[in-house]
Design a protein around this motif. Structure first.
Motif, mmCIF file in Angstrom:
data_model
loop_
_atom_site.group_PDB
_atom_site.id
_atom_site.type_symbol
_atom_site.label_atom_id
_atom_site.label_comp_id
_atom_site.label_asym_id
_atom_site.label_seq_id
_atom_site.Cartn_x
_atom_site.Cartn_y
_atom_site.Cartn_z
ATOM 1 N N GLN A 1 15.067 38.508 103.602
ATOM 2 C CA GLN A 1 16.091 38.827 104.597
ATOM 3 C C GLN A 1 16.149 37.767 105.698
ATOM 4 O OE1 GLN A 1 15.768 42.915 106.064
ATOM 5 N NE2 GLN A 1 14.545 43.435 104.263
ATOM 6 N N PHE A 2 15.073 36.976 105.804
ATOM 7 C CA PHE A 2 14.988 35.954 106.829
ATOM 8 C C PHE A 2 14.983 34.545 106.223
ATOM 9 C CE2 PHE A 2 13.284 39.857 108.452
ATOM 10 C CZ PHE A 2 13.760 39.926 109.752
ATOM 11 N N ASP A 3 15.530 34.440 104.996
ATOM 12 C CA ASP A 3 15.632 33.154 104.305
ATOM 13 C C ASP A 3 14.278 32.491 104.107
ATOM 14 O OD1 ASP A 3 18.316 33.266 103.879
ATOM 15 O OD2 ASP A 3 18.867 32.089 105.629
ATOM 16 N N ALA B 1 16.040 44.751 120.100
ATOM 17 C CA ALA B 1 14.749 44.853 120.798
ATOM 18 C C ALA B 1 14.407 46.293 121.151
ATOM 19 C CB ALA B 1 14.778 44.000 122.056
ATOM 20 N N LYS B 2 15.412 47.145 121.323
ATOM 21 C CA LYS B 2 15.152 48.514 121.741
ATOM 22 C C LYS B 2 14.918 49.445 120.556
ATOM 23 C CE LYS B 2 17.845 48.010 125.997
ATOM 24 N NZ LYS B 2 19.001 48.506 126.779
ATOM 25 N N ALA B 3 15.303 48.990 119.351
ATOM 26 C CA ALA B 3 15.160 49.850 118.174
ATOM 27 C C ALA B 3 13.796 49.662 117.555
ATOM 28 C CB ALA B 3 16.241 49.523 117.150
ATOM 29 N N ASN B 4 13.261 50.716 117.007
ATOM 30 C CA ASN B 4 12.006 50.621 116.288
ATOM 31 C C ASN B 4 12.249 50.069 114.896
ATOM 32 O OD1 ASN B 4 10.431 51.581 118.329
ATOM 33 N ND2 ASN B 4 10.574 53.720 117.675
ATOM 34 N N THR B 5 11.400 49.212 114.459
ATOM 35 C CA THR B 5 11.462 48.655 113.110
ATOM 36 C C THR B 5 10.039 48.388 112.682
ATOM 37 O OG1 THR B 5 12.526 46.979 111.731
ATOM 38 C CG2 THR B 5 11.665 46.249 113.858
ATOM 39 N N SER B 6 9.822 47.983 111.426
ATOM 40 C CA SER B 6 8.449 47.834 110.948
ATOM 41 C C SER B 6 7.805 46.561 111.485
ATOM 42 C CB SER B 6 8.418 47.812 109.417
ATOM 43 O OG SER B 6 8.850 46.563 108.935
ATOM 44 N N GLY B 7 6.490 46.590 111.536
ATOM 45 C CA GLY B 7 5.751 45.407 111.946
ATOM 46 C C GLY B 7 6.018 44.226 111.036
ATOM 47 N N ALA B 8 6.237 44.489 109.734
ATOM 48 C CA ALA B 8 6.527 43.406 108.784
ATOM 49 C C ALA B 8 7.812 42.688 109.170
ATOM 50 C CB ALA B 8 6.622 43.964 107.372
ATOM 51 N N HIS B 9 8.845 43.434 109.592
ATOM 52 C CA HIS B 9 10.096 42.806 109.992
ATOM 53 C C HIS B 9 9.920 41.977 111.264
ATOM 54 C CE1 HIS B 9 11.862 45.656 107.116
ATOM 55 N NE2 HIS B 9 12.901 44.848 107.100
ATOM 56 N N ILE B 10 9.170 42.516 112.201
ATOM 57 C CA ILE B 10 8.897 41.758 113.433
ATOM 58 C C ILE B 10 8.156 40.468 113.091
ATOM 59 C CG2 ILE B 10 7.717 41.785 115.653
ATOM 60 C CD1 ILE B 10 10.085 43.651 115.549
ATOM 61 N N PHE B 11 7.184 40.580 112.190
ATOM 62 C CA PHE B 11 6.408 39.418 111.767
ATOM 63 C C PHE B 11 7.315 38.373 111.116
ATOM 64 C CE2 PHE B 11 1.732 39.751 111.886
ATOM 65 C CZ PHE B 11 1.423 38.416 111.710
ATOM 66 N N ALA B 12 8.150 38.820 110.174
ATOM 67 C CA ALA B 12 9.029 37.893 109.465
ATOM 68 C C ALA B 12 10.005 37.226 110.425
ATOM 69 C CB ALA B 12 9.779 38.635 108.365
#
Length: 576
Positions: A44-46, A7-18
């Protein structure tokens, strides 16, 4: 695969969406590459992408997927013209109360209102075909908005929710919303609302005191997953049950208290033609998940004007819309039926049980008269092939867990009248929300994606099939084998026959040039079989059902064959 995001790390919006979609149980997404960033990280999220060829077909696939799986499906599209092609499918789902979450990629936020490529006001576009529409503007709100979309789609009267997402948001480095969301909201009905006890008691009073009660179950019974509950009510209270077209399968049509589908197709050859008096003479009518629409009520002429109505629906605006309800039960259908059954079990039902043999005999006599009429008026051995013969042969090989889908127009009516439901909850899917053409093949593919173990058979006319030929390639590429039966009569049947009945003539474009649909199928890499005689149909069907690849059975059918629509009854203009 359990993919956890810090939750504290930045990642892409696509990953959050998936991750959010995965949390809601999404495993299949209907889309054509876009949003690319989302689909690239989905594995990555099956989650797998089911790549349709056209967005309108993709929306129909999602619709059927929902009806079979009771999961809220996801369909995606690019901004502009691709998004507009979702409209017809979402409109069908809206009218039929089917939840879908549509994710529409929009232009970059910095390009908004600058005439960017294929920019369109999507908020206005979807107003008439979705119950909820929002545009995300901030990456750290993705979880919030995804949850809102699933909640809107699956709660209350279910329907489509549209989430519009700027393309740059998928690539943007964002953090997750705080606090982290944990809810899984991907099944429906999401929130089951129970009935008012006083209303249930009043409904029981009416049914116990009725001389000729009748239940008419609509598609809401399937949406609520209430078929087993309805079967228990039918048996407990000895109540005769009819259905609408979309309600077909709500109860077994082999049960001695089941009439079958009632509506505007109760003319000659209609299953319930001789049971019409049971509808017209009912003194108490229990409507369940039933919109009382034009076709289901034979233009509001079928249901008795003097009856007392009990209406169960999740949408209070549907209750009493066309038939004033003495008892209004705003509730989830399954909970309401279960409560009513329990209440009736405490009452003296001796009159209902005593009347049961006579009611069963009346239904049996009506169905026997239908069979006798069929034997007299339909030549099952004629060529070109009669659709009634095809439905007889299809019914002979169907098993209780098979799924049958139909396109709109004549296909839906052939299936409704001439296939017998073998158990409560057996699925016969028809697009009767708006009844647009082109749903048959994508419905079959969506149903197969939802139930890979099931045999799926689709019935389409040559007019509707022409909308979606391209999805044959989808069936092959995505490993979704189905059996598709094409009624090839070289006309736009309903249109031609209706024009002749109403105006005495027909427009030129209702007649088609000959098309070999079996050759089209083979060109797409699937099986194609041409059937020109009635005796050739059943062997072709049996072979197709045992095949592991999509098979198109192109059947040359009689253009003069029309279903038992009441406005066609005895009309000499159809003897052309």
């Amino acid at each position: 695969m359990d993919v956890r995001l810090d939750a504290k790390a930045n990642t892409s919006g696509a990953h959050i969406f998936a991750a959010a979609l995965s949390r809601h149980g999404v495993r299949d997404i209907f889309g054509q590459s876009i949003p690319s960033a989302l689909f690239l990280c989905a594995p990555q999220f099956d989650m797998r992408q089911i790549g349709y060829r056209t967005e309108n077909a993709g929306a129909a696939m999602a619709d059927a997927y929902a009806r079979i799986s009771h999961k809220v499906p996801v369909v995606t599209a690019q901004n502009g013209p691709a998004a507009t092609l979702l409209v017809a499918g979402l409109a069908e789902a809206l009218k039929a109360s089917i939840p879908i979450v549509a994710i529409v990629q929009d232009v970059d936020r910095k390009m908004t209102d600058r005439n960017a490529f294929q920019e369109l006001d999507h908020l206005e576009l979807f107003k008439g075909c979705a119950k909820w529409i929002r545009r995300i503007s901030e990456g750290d709100r993705i979880d919030d908005y995804v949850d809102m979309a699933f909640t809107a789609a699956a709660s209350g009267r279910a329907g489509p929710a549209v989430l519009i997402v700027p393309i740059d948001l998928f690539d943007e480095a964002v953090g997750r919303s705080e606090p982290q969301r944990q809810a899984s909201l991907g099944r429906f009905p999401l929130d089951r609302v129970g009935p008012d006890a006083d209303a249930i008691a009043k409904a029981a009073d009416l049914l116990v005191g009725a001389r000729n009660p009748l239940v008419i179950a609509g598609g809401g019974v399937h949406v609520s997953d209430a078929c087993e509950a309805l079967a228990a009510l039918q048996e407990t209270a000895s109540l005769p049950v009819a259905t609408t077209t979309m309600g077909k399968g709500a109860v077994s049509e082999r049960h001695p208290l089941t009439l079958g589908p009632v509506g505007y197709y109760m003319g000659t050859r209609g299953r319930c033609k001789f049971l019409r008096p049971m509808v017209e003479k009912a003194d108490v009518v229990l409507l369940i998940g039933n919109r009382t629409n034009q076709n289901g009520t034979d233009s509001w002429k079928l249901y008795p004007s003097g009856a007392r109505y009990i209406h169960i629906d999740i949408d209070p605006e549907e209750i009493g819309r066309n038939y004033e309800a003495e008892v209004r039960i705003v509730a989830d259908a399954r909970l309401a039926i279960e409560a009513l059954t329990a209440e009736l079990a405490t009452r003296d039902l001796s009159a209902r049980h005593g009347a049961r043999p006579q009611v069963e005999a009346q239904i049996a006599d009506g169905l026997r008269a239908h069979a006798d009429e069929m034997a007299q008026v339909v030549d099952m051995d004629q060529s070109p092939v009669r659709p009634e013969r095809m439905m007889r042969d299809l019914g002979a090989v169907l098993e209780p867990n098979d799924i049958v889908v139909a396109d709109a127009s004549y296909s839906s009516i052939w299936v409704a009248n001439f296939l017998e439901v073998q158990r409560p909850g057996q699925r016969i899917l028809t697009p009767r929300g708006l009844a647009g053409l082109g749903w048959g093949l994508p419905y079959a593919l969506g149903a197969k994606a939802a139930r890979p173990d099931a045999r799926v058979v689709g019935l389409v006319g040559d007019g509707g099939f022409a909308h979606v030929w391209s999805e044959l390639e989808t069936s092959r590429r995505m490993g979704l084998p189905v059996v598709l039966i094409v009624l090839n009569n070289q006309i736009l049947g309903y249109q031609k026959h209706a024009e002749k009945v109403i105006w005495g003539d027909h427009s030129d474009v209702v007649d088609f040039s000959p098309v070999d649909h079996a050759s089209i199928a083979r060109a797409c890499g699937v099986e194609g079989v041409r059937v020109e005689t009635p005796e050739a149909f059943l062997p072709a069907l049996e072979a197709a059902l045992s095949a592991e690849i999509t098979t198109v059975i192109d059947v040359v059918t009689d253009e003069h064959a029309y279903p038992p629509v009441t406005i066609f009854e005895g009309n000499e203009r159809l003897n052309y």
